[in-house]
Every structure is written in C-alpha cells, then in structure tokens.
Design a protein around this motif. Sequence first.
Motif, PDB file in Angstrom:
ATOM      1  N   THR A  28      14.014 -10.920   5.536  1.00 37.80           N
ATOM      2  CA  THR A  28      13.404 -10.620   6.843  1.00 37.80           C
ATOM      3  C   THR A  28      12.026  -9.987   6.692  1.00 37.80           C
ATOM      4  O   THR A  28      11.226 -10.013   7.624  1.00 37.80           O
ATOM      5  CB  THR A  28      14.297  -9.662   7.654  1.00 37.80           C
ATOM      6  N   GLY A  29      11.765  -9.415   5.495  1.00 37.39           N
ATOM      7  CA  GLY A  29      10.487  -8.743   5.261  1.00 37.39           C
ATOM      8  C   GLY A  29      10.429  -7.356   5.886  1.00 37.39           C
ATOM      9  O   GLY A  29       9.387  -6.706   5.892  1.00 37.39           O
ATOM     10  N   GLU A  30      11.589  -6.906   6.372  1.00 41.40           N
ATOM     11  CA  GLU A  30      11.642  -5.603   7.055  1.00 41.40           C
ATOM     12  C   GLU A  30      11.591  -4.453   6.049  1.00 41.40           C
ATOM     13  O   GLU A  30      12.352  -4.406   5.092  1.00 41.40           O
ATOM     14  CB  GLU A  30      12.939  -5.519   7.859  1.00 41.40           C
ATOM     15  N   LYS A  31      10.660  -3.549   6.257  1.00 42.03           N
ATOM     16  CA  LYS A  31      10.529  -2.343   5.422  1.00 42.03           C
ATOM     17  C   LYS A  31      10.256  -1.161   6.344  1.00 42.03           C
ATOM     18  O   LYS A  31       9.117  -0.802   6.607  1.00 42.03           O
ATOM     19  CB  LYS A  31       9.407  -2.516   4.402  1.00 42.03           C
ATOM     20  N   ARG A  32      11.350  -0.586   6.823  1.00 37.76           N
ATOM     21  CA  ARG A  32      11.242   0.455   7.855  1.00 37.76           C
ATOM     22  C   ARG A  32      10.837   1.821   7.311  1.00 37.76           C
ATOM     23  O   ARG A  32      10.391   2.688   8.049  1.00 37.76           O
ATOM     24  CB  ARG A  32      12.581   0.599   8.585  1.00 37.76           C
ATOM     25  N   HIS A  33      11.021   2.027   6.021  1.00 46.62           N
ATOM     26  CA  HIS A  33      10.816   3.359   5.446  1.00 46.62           C
ATOM     27  C   HIS A  33       9.449   3.438   4.771  1.00 46.62           C
ATOM     28  O   HIS A  33       9.213   2.801   3.744  1.00 46.62           O
ATOM     29  CB  HIS A  33      11.944   3.679   4.469  1.00 46.62           C
ATOM     30  N   VAL A  34       8.547   4.227   5.363  1.00 44.41           N
ATOM     31  CA  VAL A  34       7.145   4.271   4.942  1.00 44.41           C
ATOM     32  C   VAL A  34       6.812   5.604   4.279  1.00 44.41           C
ATOM     33  O   VAL A  34       7.172   6.671   4.780  1.00 44.41           O
ATOM     34  CB  VAL A  34       6.200   4.040   6.149  1.00 44.41           C
ATOM     35  N   ALA A  51      16.003   3.962   2.616  1.00 43.85           N
ATOM     36  CA  ALA A  51      15.576   5.362   2.542  1.00 43.85           C
ATOM     37  C   ALA A  51      15.703   5.886   1.113  1.00 43.85           C
ATOM     38  O   ALA A  51      14.912   6.715   0.663  1.00 43.85           O
ATOM     39  CB  ALA A  51      16.420   6.211   3.496  1.00 43.85           C
ATOM     40  N   GLY A  52      16.720   5.385   0.391  1.00 43.00           N
ATOM     41  CA  GLY A  52      16.927   5.794  -1.001  1.00 43.00           C
ATOM     42  C   GLY A  52      15.757   5.404  -1.886  1.00 43.00           C
ATOM     43  O   GLY A  52      15.316   6.190  -2.730  1.00 43.00           O
ATOM     44  N   ASN A  53      15.244   4.182  -1.699  1.00 44.74           N
ATOM     45  CA  ASN A  53      14.096   3.721  -2.487  1.00 44.74           C
ATOM     46  C   ASN A  53      12.844   4.544  -2.171  1.00 44.74           C
ATOM     47  O   ASN A  53      12.043   4.834  -3.058  1.00 44.74           O
ATOM     48  CB  ASN A  53      13.818   2.241  -2.211  1.00 44.74           C
ATOM     49  N   LEU A  54      12.683   4.905  -0.897  1.00 43.63           N
ATOM     50  CA  LEU A  54      11.545   5.753  -0.496  1.00 43.63           C
ATOM     51  C   LEU A  54      11.650   7.130  -1.148  1.00 43.63           C
ATOM     52  O   LEU A  54      10.662   7.673  -1.642  1.00 43.63           O
ATOM     53  CB  LEU A  54      11.496   5.892   1.025  1.00 43.63           C
ATOM     54  N   LYS A  55      12.859   7.673  -1.173  1.00 38.82           N
ATOM     55  CA  LYS A  55      13.092   8.996  -1.753  1.00 38.82           C
ATOM     56  C   LYS A  55      12.732   9.009  -3.240  1.00 38.82           C
ATOM     57  O   LYS A  55      12.097   9.949  -3.736  1.00 38.82           O
ATOM     58  CB  LYS A  55      14.564   9.391  -1.558  1.00 38.82           C
ATOM     59  N   VAL A  56      13.138   7.941  -3.939  1.00 34.81           N
ATOM     60  CA  VAL A  56      12.816   7.817  -5.375  1.00 34.81           C
ATOM     61  C   VAL A  56      11.313   7.669  -5.564  1.00 34.81           C
ATOM     62  O   VAL A  56      10.719   8.296  -6.441  1.00 34.81           O
ATOM     63  CB  VAL A  56      13.566   6.614  -5.991  1.00 34.81           C
ATOM     64  N   HIS A  57      10.674   6.839  -4.714  1.00 35.27           N
ATOM     65  CA  HIS A  57       9.231   6.621  -4.790  1.00 35.27           C
ATOM     66  C   HIS A  57       8.457   7.918  -4.571  1.00 35.27           C
ATOM     67  O   HIS A  57       7.443   8.160  -5.239  1.00 35.27           O
ATOM     68  CB  HIS A  57       8.796   5.590  -3.744  1.00 35.27           C
TER      69      HIS A  57
END
Length: 448
Positions: free
Chosen positions: A195-201, A212-218
Amino acid sequence: MEVKEESQAEVDEKHQIVKINHNVSPKGTLRTEDIKCENSFSEDERPADHKRTHSEEKPYTCQQCGKSFTFQSNLIQHKKTHSGEKPQACLHCDKSFPDRSQLKEHMKTHTGEKPYTCHLCGKSFGTKPYLKAHMRIHTGEKPHVCHPCGKSFITAAALKKHTITHTGEKPYTCQQCGKSFGRKVNLKAHMMIHTGEKRHVCHQCGKSFTTAGNLKVHARIHTGEKPYTCHLCRKSFSIESNFKVHARIHTGEKPFVCQECGKNFKSASELMIHMRSHTGEKPYTCHQCGKSFSAESYLKIHARIHTGEKPFTCHVCEKFFISQSNLIIHMKVHKAEELHMCLQCGKCFSMKRHLKKHMITHSEKKPHACSKCEKSFVDKRELETHMRRHTGEKPYICLQCEKSYISEKTLKTHMKVHTEGKPFTCQHCGKSFTVKGTLNTHMRIHTR
C-alpha cells in the motif's frame, strides 16, 4: 445419629470469608470481605465466585476449543473469538473488540494513559497484565515452558511466537505476493509495503516507517541509545535481534539448520542468504555493471568498487579497504605468526587458500581455460576478466571522465591520471606514463 448442621458463620469461616459492616452505604448494604486479599463484595456479587481466583478451579469450559475459565462471563467473552463477533468499535481507529473492557484498555493507546507503574524501575504500562508480565523481568520468573526444547518465556504470547520456530507454521499469507508469516501483526506490517503506507514519521529527519516499532528503533540513530548490552564483552546494540544474534558468538549456539546440507547458522537471515547458494537466487543487482548478489550487504560492498569508497583503515600502515573482512585478512600481514609461506619461493600469504592458489603458479597448472581462444588461467576470476576482451564488456567506470575498463585493476591504474598524473618519465624522449610497466615496454623502442 444426629447430623450437625453447619451455621453460615462456620461456612464463611471455613472459606476464610467473614461478614462485616464495611463502609455501609445509605441503603445499609451488608458487605463481605475476603481475608486473603481484602477485597469486599455486596451480597449480590457472589463472593463464592471470587474464591476461585485463589484456587485453580475453572468450571466453565469452551466446547469448541476446550479452554477453561474461572468465571462464566469470561467464557461468554471467549466464545466471541470463535464467532468473530466484535461489537465494540473504537471511534479513533478502525479496530473492534469483543467486549467493552478490551475497548477500554485499547483506548489508552490513543490517550497515552499508563496508570500501572513498576515500583522497581518506574516504567509505566497501559494495562495491569502488561505490568504483571514486566515484573517477571525483575523476578526472573518464566512460567511458560516450551516442551520440545525446554526454553522458558515470560508470557504465553512469547511462547506461542517461539513454538513457530519448531513447527515452521506460517498461517498468515499475503494475498498479493503469496509471502507467509507466523504472526498476524507481521502480515499487517508487510501489507504496508504494497500500500506504501508509512504512518510513523521521525520528527528529527522526516523518515517514515510502516510500524511504530521500526520508528522506535530508528530513533536510536539520533539519540545514540544502545539499550542492549552483552554482559560478557560489554558490547552494546540498538536492536534486540542484533544483540541476540551477537550473544550466540559467546554460546556457540547455531539454531538455524539448512535442510539441504545440514549447515548451522546463528540467525534466520544468515540461513536465508545461505539457502540461495543452493537455489542460485541472486536478487540484488548492481545497476552499474549488472553483477548480482545473494545478499544486500554483498551488493553494498561491491558498489564501493564503482564509487572508490574504502571506509575501513588499517591502523598500522593506514591502508584502506572496502570491507571489514578485507581489513581483517590484511591485518594478518602484520602478524608474522599467522602468515602462510610458500616453501618454493618464500612468498607469504595471509590466508591458506591464497597460498594454495599461488602454488599452482609453480606447477604451471592452469585449470581455467577460455572457450574462445584456448588461453588458460590459474584463477577463475582471471578467466572472467579475460572473457570481457571477447565480449567487449567494460563494467568498471571512472566517475571523473566516464572512461570504462574491463577490470578493477586497470581502473585503479587509470585513476592515477586524475590523482597522481604520470609519474614515470622516459629519460630519452621525455614521454610520461602512469605505471612503471608501461614505461618499461616503451623503453624497448630506444634499445632497438
């Protein structure tokens, strides 16, 4: 024979429940208090049901799956998991729940409310079960045991996730690409790729993520936080999975087995890359020369050949390398005890396989023959480079003048034109060259 009839007071005392006038309401409600946990009940709240929380009695059983419950209300709510009924909808997102209590707990994810706090470390949680599970980190309690391997886990959910490693079960399949997953949450995160959706910025750099987990790690890239520390070598990691893989270096554990050849690996990703050696799959292709690789990391290292980037430096001689593995191999040059010496010519090599390849030069054996001109070579890579003379392929491009070459070696020689000029000059005619070998060839003109 006279049968003694037990009084209500004796029954209550037997079950450690006593009746007291506790905070009597305006209606004069008589309450019952449980001595064990000091919870109190009105007469219509059935303290006998509460007593089951202190025992293991679960009289209410689901006819579909056999799961048992302490209270009938819990069984009623459980049955909705089989029917799929979720009447309680969240007004903030599209999630629905079987009962109001679950919706109430979910709402805390929107409000940020975390009323349950750990008295040992101060960490807060949205629900009481999460706090209870967290407390086991401090106590070391792991009540959920995997029967096939004996490994223990803090929560039932963690055990359920682990059992998939034994069964290999992946019941959640993507309808678009056919990829399967062991957990529904992983499938949901995967669907965002389509879908290309990436809600966590990320508010610091603007990069977006599917979970959200990937954002937290980033975010740890910006903060420098590395919360996972190895107690044996004190090395720290920002990602838990990397820490777990690292820990296996010390334990020697290699739980991932190749079904084709029986080789063991520390991580699932290492096994996946290895499996491509059997299938021949090379999904990562260099857009500059078309060469393909089985792993993204291999492509990344290869790309440095084109860019000239050499980020790894030898602290002894300050020589630069494109990969850490090449630097490690090079470091053996500075350790004489690790060198492999040719007994015929005295030449030394940092790796045994390099010595083995070198020995062919003494035997004059050249096993790699060209099908076009019957020329033979000691090394397979030399044959590959030679074949480009027949095909006209020149994959190594100078980024400064766009001139192309058949090998990395000839490109490096050319680069000296831009960096060093032509340092080798003929004493007879003044003509200059980039390499000494070309000068030597030129000198023959004057000696004829």
